[in-house]
Design a protein around this motif. Structure first.
Motif, PDB file in Angstrom:
ATOM      1  N   ASN A 145      74.784  67.804  36.950  1.00 33.48           N
ATOM      2  CA  ASN A 145      75.279  68.367  35.697  1.00 33.48           C
ATOM      3  C   ASN A 145      75.502  67.286  34.651  1.00 33.48           C
ATOM      4  O   ASN A 145      74.570  66.648  34.212  1.00 33.48           O
ATOM      5  N   GLN A 146      76.758  67.025  34.280  1.00 33.72           N
ATOM      6  CA  GLN A 146      77.077  66.069  33.215  1.00 33.72           C
ATOM      7  C   GLN A 146      77.550  64.722  33.742  1.00 33.72           C
ATOM      8  O   GLN A 146      78.063  63.901  32.975  1.00 33.72           O
ATOM      9  N   VAL A 147      77.372  64.480  35.030  1.00 33.03           N
ATOM     10  CA  VAL A 147      77.867  63.237  35.639  1.00 33.03           C
ATOM     11  C   VAL A 147      76.740  62.523  36.382  1.00 33.03           C
ATOM     12  O   VAL A 147      76.032  63.124  37.188  1.00 33.03           O
ATOM     13  N   ILE A 148      76.603  61.234  36.076  1.00 32.70           N
ATOM     14  CA  ILE A 148      75.661  60.381  36.809  1.00 32.70           C
ATOM     15  C   ILE A 148      76.486  59.329  37.551  1.00 32.70           C
ATOM     16  O   ILE A 148      77.323  58.649  36.953  1.00 32.70           O
ATOM     17  N   ARG A 149      76.244  59.209  38.829  1.00 35.31           N
ATOM     18  CA  ARG A 149      76.964  58.223  39.641  1.00 35.31           C
ATOM     19  C   ARG A 149      75.949  57.262  40.244  1.00 35.31           C
ATOM     20  O   ARG A 149      75.025  57.663  40.961  1.00 35.31           O
ATOM     21  N   VAL A 150      76.094  55.967  39.923  1.00 36.91           N
ATOM     22  CA  VAL A 150      75.236  54.928  40.487  1.00 36.91           C
ATOM     23  C   VAL A 150      76.117  54.012  41.318  1.00 36.91           C
ATOM     24  O   VAL A 150      77.104  53.456  40.811  1.00 36.91           O
ATOM     25  N   PHE A 151      75.776  53.851  42.572  1.00 35.11           N
ATOM     26  CA  PHE A 151      76.615  53.087  43.489  1.00 35.11           C
ATOM     27  C   PHE A 151      76.193  51.613  43.517  1.00 35.11           C
ATOM     28  O   PHE A 151      75.033  51.275  43.288  1.00 35.11           O
ATOM     29  N   SER A 152      77.176  50.769  43.792  1.00 33.06           N
ATOM     30  CA  SER A 152      76.946  49.327  43.822  1.00 33.06           C
ATOM     31  C   SER A 152      75.986  48.957  44.947  1.00 33.06           C
ATOM     32  O   SER A 152      75.963  49.587  46.007  1.00 33.06           O
ATOM     33  N   SER A 153      75.171  47.934  44.692  1.00 32.57           N
ATOM     34  CA  SER A 153      74.205  47.486  45.695  1.00 32.57           C
ATOM     35  C   SER A 153      74.047  45.977  45.589  1.00 32.57           C
ATOM     36  O   SER A 153      73.636  45.469  44.547  1.00 32.57           O
ATOM     37  N   LYS A 154      74.376  45.261  46.652  1.00 33.63           N
ATOM     38  CA  LYS A 154      74.239  43.800  46.648  1.00 33.63           C
ATOM     39  C   LYS A 154      72.772  43.381  46.653  1.00 33.63           C
ATOM     40  O   LYS A 154      72.389  42.387  46.034  1.00 33.63           O
ATOM     41  N   ALA A 174      74.768  41.910  28.439  1.00 34.24           N
ATOM     42  CA  ALA A 174      76.224  42.057  28.542  1.00 34.24           C
ATOM     43  C   ALA A 174      76.694  41.769  29.965  1.00 34.24           C
ATOM     44  O   ALA A 174      77.797  41.239  30.177  1.00 34.24           O
ATOM     45  N   LEU A 175      75.866  42.073  30.921  1.00 34.61           N
ATOM     46  CA  LEU A 175      76.200  41.833  32.326  1.00 34.61           C
ATOM     47  C   LEU A 175      75.749  40.462  32.798  1.00 34.61           C
ATOM     48  O   LEU A 175      76.416  39.826  33.626  1.00 34.61           O
ATOM     49  N   ASN A 176      74.638  39.966  32.254  1.00 35.98           N
ATOM     50  CA  ASN A 176      73.892  38.903  32.930  1.00 35.98           C
ATOM     51  C   ASN A 176      73.806  37.583  32.176  1.00 35.98           C
ATOM     52  O   ASN A 176      73.266  36.625  32.712  1.00 35.98           O
ATOM     53  N   TYR A 194      70.239  54.941  25.767  1.00 39.45           N
ATOM     54  CA  TYR A 194      71.592  54.391  25.895  1.00 39.45           C
ATOM     55  C   TYR A 194      72.110  54.618  27.318  1.00 39.45           C
ATOM     56  O   TYR A 194      72.696  53.721  27.946  1.00 39.45           O
ATOM     57  N   ILE A 195      71.916  55.835  27.807  1.00 37.64           N
ATOM     58  CA  ILE A 195      72.398  56.198  29.141  1.00 37.64           C
ATOM     59  C   ILE A 195      71.599  55.443  30.198  1.00 37.64           C
ATOM     60  O   ILE A 195      72.166  54.889  31.149  1.00 37.64           O
ATOM     61  N   THR A 196      70.285  55.400  30.026  1.00 39.88           N
ATOM     62  CA  THR A 196      69.432  54.683  30.972  1.00 39.88           C
ATOM     63  C   THR A 196      69.816  53.208  31.055  1.00 39.88           C
ATOM     64  O   THR A 196      69.847  52.625  32.144  1.00 39.88           O
ATOM     65  N   ALA A 197      70.113  52.587  29.914  1.00 43.48           N
ATOM     66  CA  ALA A 197      70.494  51.168  29.906  1.00 43.48           C
ATOM     67  C   ALA A 197      71.701  50.921  30.808  1.00 43.48           C
ATOM     68  O   ALA A 197      71.751  49.912  31.534  1.00 43.48           O
ATOM     69  N   LEU A 198      72.658  51.836  30.778  1.00 44.47           N
ATOM     70  CA  LEU A 198      73.842  51.710  31.631  1.00 44.47           C
ATOM     71  C   LEU A 198      73.497  51.945  33.095  1.00 44.47           C
ATOM     72  O   LEU A 198      73.999  51.251  33.986  1.00 44.47           O
ATOM     73  N   MET A 199      72.635  52.923  33.340  1.00 45.66           N
ATOM     74  CA  MET A 199      72.241  53.208  34.724  1.00 45.66           C
ATOM     75  C   MET A 199      71.566  52.003  35.373  1.00 45.66           C
ATOM     76  O   MET A 199      71.803  51.710  36.551  1.00 45.66           O
ATOM     77  N   LEU A 200      70.733  51.303  34.609  1.00 45.23           N
ATOM     78  CA  LEU A 200      69.944  50.215  35.177  1.00 45.23           C
ATOM     79  C   LEU A 200      70.799  49.023  35.606  1.00 45.23           C
ATOM     80  O   LEU A 200      70.458  48.322  36.564  1.00 45.23           O
ATOM     81  N   ILE A 201      71.889  48.767  34.900  1.00 44.27           N
ATOM     82  CA  ILE A 201      72.745  47.636  35.289  1.00 44.27           C
ATOM     83  C   ILE A 201      73.816  48.040  36.287  1.00 44.27           C
ATOM     84  O   ILE A 201      74.462  47.191  36.902  1.00 44.27           O
ATOM     85  N   ALA A 202      74.010  49.346  36.472  1.00 46.16           N
ATOM     86  CA  ALA A 202      75.129  49.841  37.280  1.00 46.16           C
ATOM     87  C   ALA A 202      75.155  49.333  38.713  1.00 46.16           C
ATOM     88  O   ALA A 202      76.237  49.032  39.245  1.00 46.16           O
ATOM     89  N   PRO A 203      74.018  49.191  39.418  1.00 49.85           N
ATOM     90  CA  PRO A 203      74.098  48.717  40.809  1.00 49.85           C
ATOM     91  C   PRO A 203      74.689  47.321  40.946  1.00 49.85           C
ATOM     92  O   PRO A 203      75.227  46.971  42.004  1.00 49.85           O
ATOM     93  N   LYS A 204      74.616  46.512  39.886  1.00 53.34           N
ATOM     94  CA  LYS A 204      75.157  45.149  39.931  1.00 53.34           C
ATOM     95  C   LYS A 204      76.667  45.098  39.681  1.00 53.34           C
ATOM     96  O   LYS A 204      77.287  44.052  39.885  1.00 53.34           O
TER      97      LYS A 204
END
Length: 407
Positions: free
Chosen positions: A195-204, A81-83, A148-158
């Protein structure tokens, strides 16, 4: 089909073996490596699921078939979906097309991804088209598969703004999300999980880094049982780390009550036995470690232990409905079994019915768990090749403990 029996005379008093890298860690890191080639990997899993993912990540095909590889289906849905630069079709086996993916697709669509169902709403196969994902926040249920959650986490830095994932409800398989977070941090990404929030920051980009993948703890669970039931007194297992990222390292604590003492020396586990009285009735909550359910259930069956196991809701959407598959095959062996949507309760028979044909339902964990019945009585295992999905060397390694195939 193979028929197995136990030959105690073939066992050495001490032995060693190496289990290949964790399938869970390998698949996560392969996605990250594809997005960030600065990452290099050692001790990758030799499982079929990991090989499938590797092949797809290198492929330019527009129709991608992952077969039975559920992790690949989920991770690739987010990755493509991203790539993807062209429309692609993501499909799998008949069973894969019965495994829901709507929670993940809804989340990706809410971010701007272009994904459509080709057959049944909520299930693969999927058509994934090039899209620009600009949004940086998503909400999804936490009570479904952690993949499902992990899949989103893995693409999040992009993503340009990274991603804030808001989890709704009780988190299932929490250790798998912790594993993803820890692996991403090890690779150099900024991840916060509160808690109930995961934050993944952008990384070039990330700094060049080599990551050694720990061997698979779920695979080790079968070896712990084999060690316990055999006459072997000492066993070395590698490549394992004391501060494991894998939730299924819980087996160290679990098997201590059966007299298996685990110690660490460099990157090895050393398993030794001490005499203890085994429990007669166990109540287990496996909501954080559901992949151990079949291992523990068959152990209870072989040792004549009554078990009440809960926290199994995710087992219904695995390679098969593992709750009902366990019930069916355990009853063949003489157990009295009751199930609900997330529980398995059983009483073991005085003696197991010999020479039963155990169906594996195209599920690697059914084959490996029920093979351990051979320590008590001869057993037949349907489609033994299914172990290649996660542990291709399983049958070879099992021979060390006196399990042999009858001609």
């Amino acid at each position: 089909m193979i028929q197995l029996s136990f030959a105690p005379s073939r066992i050495k008093s001490s032995d060693s073996l190496k289990i290949s890298g964790s399938k869970s860690e390998s698949n996560r890191l392969l996605i990250l490596q594809s997005l960030y080639p600065e990452i290099s990997l050692q001790n990758l899993s030799n499982s079929r699921d990991t090989l499938v993912l590797q092949e797809v990540l290198l492929s330019k095909e527009r129709i991608i078939d992952v077969g039975h590889a559920g992790t690949a289906m989920r991770f690739l849905t987010a990755y493509l979906a991203l790539n993807t630069k062209t429309p692609v079709i993501l499909q799998g086996s008949n069973r894969m097309h019965q495994r829901p993916i709507e929670v993940l697709v809804d989340a990706l669509q809410s971010l701007g991804a272009k994904i459509t169902y080709l057959n049944n709403q909520g299930y693969p196969p999927l058509k994934i088209e090039p899209s620009v994902i600009t949004k940086g926040e998503v909400y999804l249920k936490a009570s479904v598969s952690s993949q499902y959650i992990t899949a989103l986490m893995l693409i999040a830095p992009k993503l340009n703004n990274g991603l804030k994932i808001n989890l709704i409800g009780k988190i299932t398989s929490f250790p798998y999300l912790t594993m993803t977070s820890q692996l991403m941090k090890q690779a150099g990404f900024d991840v916060k999980f509160n808690n109930q929030v995961i934050r993944v920051f952008s990384s070039k980009s990330v700094s060049s880094k080599q990551i050694t993948i720990e061997s698979d703890w779920t695979s080790a669970s079968y070896i712990y049982v084999a060690f316990l039931l055999s006459s072997m007194q000492k066993l070395r297992l590698s490549l394992y780390f004391q501060n494991s990222k894998q939730g299924d390292a819980y087996v160290v604590k679990f098997f201590k009550q059966f007299g298996i003492i685990t110690s660490y020396y460099e990157n090895e586990l050393i398993l030794e036995k001490e005499n203890v009285a085994f429990p007669k009735h166990l109540q287990l909550d496996l909501i954080q470690t559901p992949d151990l359910a079949q291992t523990f259930a068959v152990l209870g069956l072989v040792l004549g232990i009554k078990m009440d196991i809960k926290g199994l809701s995710t087992l219904k959407i695995k390679e098969t409905d593992r709750i009902e598959a366990l019930k069916s095959e355990m009853e063949k062996l003489g157990a009295q079994v009751k199930t609900t949507v997330d529980t398995l309760k059983f009483t073991s028979p005085t003696s197991l019915q010999p020479n039963q044909l155990i169906r594996t339902y195209q599920d690697h964990r059914m084959a490996m768990a029920f093979a351990l019945v051979a320590f008590k009585t001869s057993v037949k295992i349907e489609a033994p090749e299914v172990v290649e999905k996660s542990y291709p060397n399983f049958w070879r390694d099992l021979q060390k403990f006196g399990i042999q195939e009858l001609a």
